[in-house]
Write a protein that holds these residues in place. Sequence first.
Motif, mmCIF file in Angstrom:
data_model
loop_
_atom_site.group_PDB
_atom_site.id
_atom_site.type_symbol
_atom_site.label_atom_id
_atom_site.label_comp_id
_atom_site.label_asym_id
_atom_site.label_seq_id
_atom_site.Cartn_x
_atom_site.Cartn_y
_atom_site.Cartn_z
ATOM 1 N N GLY A 76 0.798 -1.204 0.000
ATOM 2 C CA GLY A 76 0.000 0.000 0.000
ATOM 3 C C GLY A 76 0.837 1.262 0.000
ATOM 4 N N ASP A 77 0.188 2.340 0.395
ATOM 5 C CA ASP A 77 0.822 3.654 0.450
ATOM 6 C C ASP A 77 1.090 4.041 1.897
ATOM 7 N N LYS A 78 2.104 4.850 2.080
ATOM 8 C CA LYS A 78 2.435 5.350 3.417
ATOM 9 C C LYS A 78 1.548 6.558 3.716
ATOM 10 N N ASP A 91 -7.357 10.192 -2.754
ATOM 11 C CA ASP A 91 -6.329 11.004 -3.413
ATOM 12 C C ASP A 91 -5.260 11.504 -2.458
ATOM 13 N N GLN A 92 -5.582 11.575 -1.165
ATOM 14 C CA GLN A 92 -4.637 12.092 -0.175
ATOM 15 C C GLN A 92 -3.675 11.021 0.328
ATOM 16 N N HIS A 93 -3.888 9.772 -0.066
ATOM 17 C CA HIS A 93 -3.077 8.621 0.368
ATOM 18 C C HIS A 93 -3.106 8.432 1.877
ATOM 19 N N LEU A 94 -4.217 8.833 2.503
ATOM 20 C CA LEU A 94 -4.371 8.650 3.942
ATOM 21 C C LEU A 94 -4.882 7.245 4.231
ATOM 22 N N LEU A 101 -10.763 10.758 10.229
ATOM 23 C CA LEU A 101 -10.525 11.838 11.182
ATOM 24 C C LEU A 101 -10.478 13.209 10.535
ATOM 25 N N VAL A 102 -9.939 13.322 9.348
ATOM 26 C CA VAL A 102 -9.775 14.635 8.729
ATOM 27 C C VAL A 102 -10.911 15.016 7.775
ATOM 28 N N ASN A 103 -11.771 14.066 7.445
ATOM 29 C CA ASN A 103 -12.881 14.367 6.531
ATOM 30 C C ASN A 103 -14.218 14.287 7.228
#
Length: 103
Positions: A76-78, A91-94, A101-103
């Motif tokens: 996956g992505d970091k 798109d933010q790779h979160l 938490l941020v959305n």
Amino acid sequence: KHSLEASVTICIKKKTPLYETIQQLQQILAHNNESYKQFMKEYLIVSHFVTIDDYQLLHESPLIKGLYISVSRAKGDKCPRCWQWEENNNDQHLCNRCFKLVN
């Protein structure tokens, strides 16, 4: 390298003292509404933790009887917020936790 880049897979043979200990740990965690998988991820400071029943593809621990283990690079992505590695579609790779938490 960082431990959060790791994916840990384990198998614990039944009828061993370690198996009984893990069973007790799982009961305690369940009583407290905690996940064994999440607990082990945090305890080991890794991005992925998996338990499987077939130990044939894993390496036997020379120190702990009944423990079979494999460590590989997490897929996956970091996540730029918490550094956990996770496959995601945003798109933010979160990671999913940070995304919520941020959305």
